[in-house]
Design a protein around this motif. Structure first.
Motif, PDB file in Angstrom:
ATOM      1  N   UNK A 159      43.928 -55.102 -21.517  1.00  0.00           N
ATOM      2  CA  UNK A 159      44.129 -55.005 -20.190  1.00  0.00           C
ATOM      3  C   UNK A 159      45.379 -55.926 -19.809  1.00  0.00           C
ATOM      4  N   UNK A 160      46.220 -55.464 -18.876  1.00  0.00           N
ATOM      5  CA  UNK A 160      47.399 -55.935 -18.469  1.00  0.00           C
ATOM      6  C   UNK A 160      47.523 -56.029 -16.927  1.00  0.00           C
ATOM      7  N   UNK A 161      48.251 -56.853 -16.413  1.00  0.00           N
ATOM      8  CA  UNK A 161      48.180 -57.118 -14.827  1.00  0.00           C
ATOM      9  C   UNK A 161      49.690 -57.065 -14.230  1.00  0.00           C
ATOM     10  N   UNK A 162      50.340 -55.969 -14.249  1.00  0.00           N
ATOM     11  CA  UNK A 162      51.677 -55.850 -13.554  1.00  0.00           C
ATOM     12  C   UNK A 162      51.363 -56.221 -11.982  1.00  0.00           C
ATOM     13  N   UNK A 163      52.662 -56.643 -11.507  1.00  0.00           N
ATOM     14  CA  UNK A 163      52.514 -57.175 -10.238  1.00  0.00           C
ATOM     15  C   UNK A 163      53.403 -56.430  -9.107  1.00  0.00           C
ATOM     16  N   UNK A 164      52.691 -55.969  -8.090  1.00  0.00           N
ATOM     17  CA  UNK A 164      53.504 -55.203  -6.895  1.00  0.00           C
ATOM     18  C   UNK A 164      54.060 -56.530  -6.036  1.00  0.00           C
ATOM     19  N   UNK A 165      55.260 -56.820  -6.266  1.00  0.00           N
ATOM     20  CA  UNK A 165      55.744 -57.924  -5.577  1.00  0.00           C
ATOM     21  C   UNK A 165      56.266 -57.647  -4.094  1.00  0.00           C
ATOM     22  N   UNK A 166      55.924 -58.429  -3.231  1.00  0.00           N
ATOM     23  CA  UNK A 166      56.013 -58.615  -1.861  1.00  0.00           C
ATOM     24  C   UNK A 166      55.584 -57.462  -0.970  1.00  0.00           C
ATOM     25  N   UNK A 167      54.278 -57.535  -1.440  1.00  0.00           N
ATOM     26  CA  UNK A 167      53.529 -56.329  -0.843  1.00  0.00           C
ATOM     27  C   UNK A 167      53.379 -56.219   0.556  1.00  0.00           C
ATOM     28  N   UNK A 168      53.794 -57.578   1.167  1.00  0.00           N
ATOM     29  CA  UNK A 168      53.785 -57.516   2.612  1.00  0.00           C
ATOM     30  C   UNK A 168      54.814 -57.006   3.208  1.00  0.00           C
ATOM     31  N   UNK A 169      55.977 -56.527   2.522  1.00  0.00           N
ATOM     32  CA  UNK A 169      57.076 -55.769   3.040  1.00  0.00           C
ATOM     33  C   UNK A 169      57.043 -54.418   2.659  1.00  0.00           C
ATOM     34  N   UNK A 170      56.035 -53.709   2.256  1.00  0.00           N
ATOM     35  CA  UNK A 170      55.805 -52.424   1.668  1.00  0.00           C
ATOM     36  C   UNK A 170      54.939 -51.360   2.579  1.00  0.00           C
ATOM     37  N   UNK A 171      55.487 -50.186   2.535  1.00  0.00           N
ATOM     38  CA  UNK A 171      54.619 -49.357   3.546  1.00  0.00           C
ATOM     39  C   UNK A 171      53.870 -48.626   2.300  1.00  0.00           C
ATOM     40  N   UNK A 172      52.775 -47.936   2.916  1.00  0.00           N
ATOM     41  CA  UNK A 172      51.671 -47.140   2.041  1.00  0.00           C
ATOM     42  C   UNK A 172      52.270 -46.561   0.896  1.00  0.00           C
ATOM     43  N   UNK A 173      53.463 -45.693   1.051  1.00  0.00           N
ATOM     44  CA  UNK A 173      53.989 -45.023   0.085  1.00  0.00           C
ATOM     45  C   UNK A 173      54.897 -45.735  -0.900  1.00  0.00           C
ATOM     46  N   UNK A 174      55.533 -46.670  -0.364  1.00  0.00           N
ATOM     47  CA  UNK A 174      56.186 -47.627  -1.096  1.00  0.00           C
ATOM     48  C   UNK A 174      55.298 -48.374  -2.117  1.00  0.00           C
ATOM     49  N   UNK A 175      54.062 -48.875  -1.688  1.00  0.00           N
ATOM     50  CA  UNK A 175      53.204 -49.496  -2.598  1.00  0.00           C
ATOM     51  C   UNK A 175      52.703 -48.674  -3.543  1.00  0.00           C
ATOM     52  N   UNK A 176      52.394 -47.249  -3.085  1.00  0.00           N
ATOM     53  CA  UNK A 176      51.764 -46.511  -4.049  1.00  0.00           C
ATOM     54  C   UNK A 176      52.825 -46.133  -5.050  1.00  0.00           C
ATOM     55  N   UNK A 177      53.961 -45.949  -4.771  1.00  0.00           N
ATOM     56  CA  UNK A 177      55.047 -45.680  -5.766  1.00  0.00           C
ATOM     57  C   UNK A 177      55.118 -46.749  -7.085  1.00  0.00           C
TER      58      UNK A 177
END
Length: 429
Positions: free
Chosen positions: A304-322
């Motif tokens: 198990x690894x936990x990569x990090x989506x940084x600054x999710x507060x500034x991302x759109x749905x598609x940006x987060x998905x990508x």
């Protein structure tokens, strides 16, 4: 001829010791420049160690699972020319290297590799092989794809004869092993499905599995875990997701449920800043973060690894998905950088279709909250006196009770529930 010594490199971040996770070569192998020799493990990531030279491996400085000091001898390679071996290196040579390095007089004669002629594919396929006897702790060479294929087939790789370079096990070798099993079954030599079994297998806890075990044990010992489960009607958000995929999927990419969950976390945390926090229990300091760095738990071949989506507060749905897709691919292929695997402020974990009904996720210290996603099921529900079929899903979340009160945790998850059940509210500022 000379000897080129490769020492355990300084990985950075003040790390003084590194665990040797896996060798990709053995004594006697011929290696080329940039060939990966070994994998080493830090607290945050797996790192490849490439060869800077061409030559032949003459000694290994440790065994998989061994913790080695930065600067200690990792491997010695015989090279053309003088090499870089110094007298001081001879004095600090690791015991394992001394044991494996044979005297020059005792070295076996190495014959030149035969020239391979072009043959039809059928002629190149390995013949059926009998099971190989390997030690229980020996890890044969094989690619992640071959390991996954063997797992799906129920084959223990240590029993398979490898026909690739340095004995590497190939997909064809799995086919040959199965073919041998079929022949045994036809001849009546295969064991009955009801026969007694007395075999055992000892698996050393090393590499990523050791790190996971240490972190899970530390988390359960240090944090005061409590879990809260809430049922959510995701019919509306699933309809929105299907609509957006139909309209924009071809140009912007397909959306899973995860980007909507990330967005719901971002919006809900505005009212619960105490949950987007990290707790340093040694310094007795809670740090609340304005930025929402969402760790997305991802299963890989090594654990198990936990990569990090940084600054999710500034991302759109598609940006987060990508970004979720990019990080998951990097983690599963072992290519995630160290800074992509650290710094999260809250973690999201999901087993997808295998998510079950309820789970009790373990905190990713020093965070104080983790949100677990269970599978979506269609169930009859009573709404306004009518029985209707709805898509339902549970959120199983855990919190550090030293920092988060039970009431706040319940209200936080119920806020996420409200956002997902009325998905238009995800985008109202």
């Amino acid at each position: 001829m000379g000897t080129h010594v490769i020492k355990m490199p300084d990985i950075g971040e003040g790390i003084a010791e590194v665990e040797l996770a896996q060798w990709h070569v053995k004594v006697g192998d011929l290696v080329v420049e940039d060939q990966v020799l070994a994998d080493v493990m830090t607290d945050k990531a797996m790192v490849d160690i490439p060869s800077p030279v061409h030559g032949k491996v003459i000694s290994l400085g440790g065994q998989p699972g061994e913790v080695m000091a930065v600067g200690s001898i990792l491997i010695s390679i015989e090279v053309e020319g003088a090499g870089n071996l110094k007298a001081s290196d001879q004095l600090v040579k690791e015991p394992a290297a001394i044991k494996e390095a044979a005297p020059a007089s005792a070295a076996p004669k190495v014959e030149a590799a035969p020239v391979l002629e072009s043959k039809p594919a059928a002629a190149c396929r390995p013949a059926p092989q009998a099971p190989v006897a390997r030690d229980a702790d020996e890890r044969p060479l094989a690619s992640p794809a071959v390991r996954k294929h063997a797992l799906d087939l129920g084959i223990q790789l240590r029993l398979v004869q490898g026909s690739g370079p340095a004995g590497r096990i190939l997909h064809e070798d799995l086919d040959a092993y199965l073919a041998q099993g079929t022949q045994n079954a036809r001849s009546g030599s295969a064991p009955s499905g009801y026969a007694e079994r007395h075999d055992e297998e000892q698996i050393p806890v090393i590499g990523m599995r050791r790190k996971i075990a240490q972190r899970m044990q530390e988390a359960t010992q240090r944090a005061a875990h409590f879990s809260y489960v809430e049922e959510i009607d995701v019919t509306a958000v699933e309809e929105l997701r299907a609509h957006l995929n139909e309209k924009h999927g071809a140009t912007r990419g397909k959306l899973t449920l995860l980007p909507f969950l990330v967005r719901a976390l971002v919006v809900a945390l505005r009212d619960f800043p105490q949950i987007n926090a990290r707790y340093d229990d040694e310094a007795q300091v809670i740090t609340r973060h304005g930025a929402v760095h969402v760790g997305v738990a991802t299963q890989s071949d090594v654990g198990l690894m936990v990569p990090v989506v940084r600054h999710a507060e500034a991302r759109s749905l598609w940006d987060s998905a990508a970004e979720i897709a990019r990080l998951a691919t990097a983690a599963r292929s072992g290519k995630a950088a160290r800074d992509e695997l650290s710094g999260s402020t809250i973690t999201l974990t999901s087993l997808g279709a295998l998510g079950g009904i309820v789970s009790t996720p373990v905190l990713n210290l020093p965070e104080v909250a983790i949100v677990g996603v269970n599978k979506i099921v269609e169930r009859p529900m009573v709404i306004k006196g009518q029985v209707v079929i709805r898509k339902m899903m549970n959120l199983s979340s855990s919190f550090d009770h030293r920092v988060v009160d039970g009431m706040d945790a319940a209200l936080f998850i119920q806020a996420i529930r409200g956002l997902l059940e009325q998905p238009a509210s995800l985008f109202v500022e």
